[in-house]
Design an enzyme around this catalytic site. Structure first.
Site, PDB file in Angstrom:
ATOM      1  N   CYS A  35       0.829  -1.212   0.000  1.00 29.63           N
ATOM      2  CA  CYS A  35       0.000   0.000   0.000  1.00 29.63           C
ATOM      3  C   CYS A  35       0.864   1.263   0.000  1.00 29.63           C
ATOM      4  O   CYS A  35       1.499   1.580   1.004  1.00 29.63           O
ATOM      5  CB  CYS A  35      -0.908  -0.041   1.238  1.00 29.63           C
ATOM      6  SG  CYS A  35      -1.770   1.488   1.587  1.00 29.63           S
ATOM      7  N   CYS A  38      -0.124   3.950   2.538  1.00 34.41           N
ATOM      8  CA  CYS A  38       0.272   3.516   3.887  1.00 34.41           C
ATOM      9  C   CYS A  38       1.719   3.938   4.163  1.00 34.41           C
ATOM     10  O   CYS A  38       2.035   4.403   5.262  1.00 34.41           O
ATOM     11  CB  CYS A  38       0.141   2.005   4.034  1.00 34.41           C
ATOM     12  SG  CYS A  38      -1.538   1.374   3.804  1.00 34.41           S
TER      13      CYS A  38
END
Length: 110
Positions: A35, A38
């Protein structure tokens, strides 16, 4: 386990003890290695964890390794930030954000 950014990692196995039974509010980042947002959020979370250490515990849960908690709380997107207080989710936010905005959004729950 503590990540390089200083934030504790929780798992399906220790989520109840580390999050639901915590003595202060806990911000859980539902994250994954793949991600990108993230990774962008990681330094923001480290800064927030340092600034709010006396009022808020910040942890990460890798959804690929720990799907049970993710499914239980209906997490569909990464990163999802969820605040738990007294064993219950009290706030949920999706997506990366700057530190100032995150602190403002957390103010009413910590």
């Amino acid at each position: 386990m503590i990540h390089a950014d200083g934030i504790d990692a929780v798992t399906d196995a220790d989520f109840a003890v580390e999050v639901l039974e915590a003595d202060r509010p806990v911000l859980v980042e539902f994250t994954a290695d793949w991600c990108g947002p993230c990774r962008q959020l990681a330094p923001v979370l480290s800064a927030v964890a340092a600034e709010t250490a006396d009022r808020l515990k910040v942890v990460q849960l890798d959804v690929d390794s720990n799907p049970e908690v993710m499914i239980r709380y209906g997490v569909l997107s990464m990163p999802t930030l969820m605040v738990f207080r007294d064993g219950e989710p009290v706030k949920s936010m999706v997506g990366a954000r700057p530190k100032r905005r995150l602190l403002e959004e957390l103010e009413d729950v910590i």
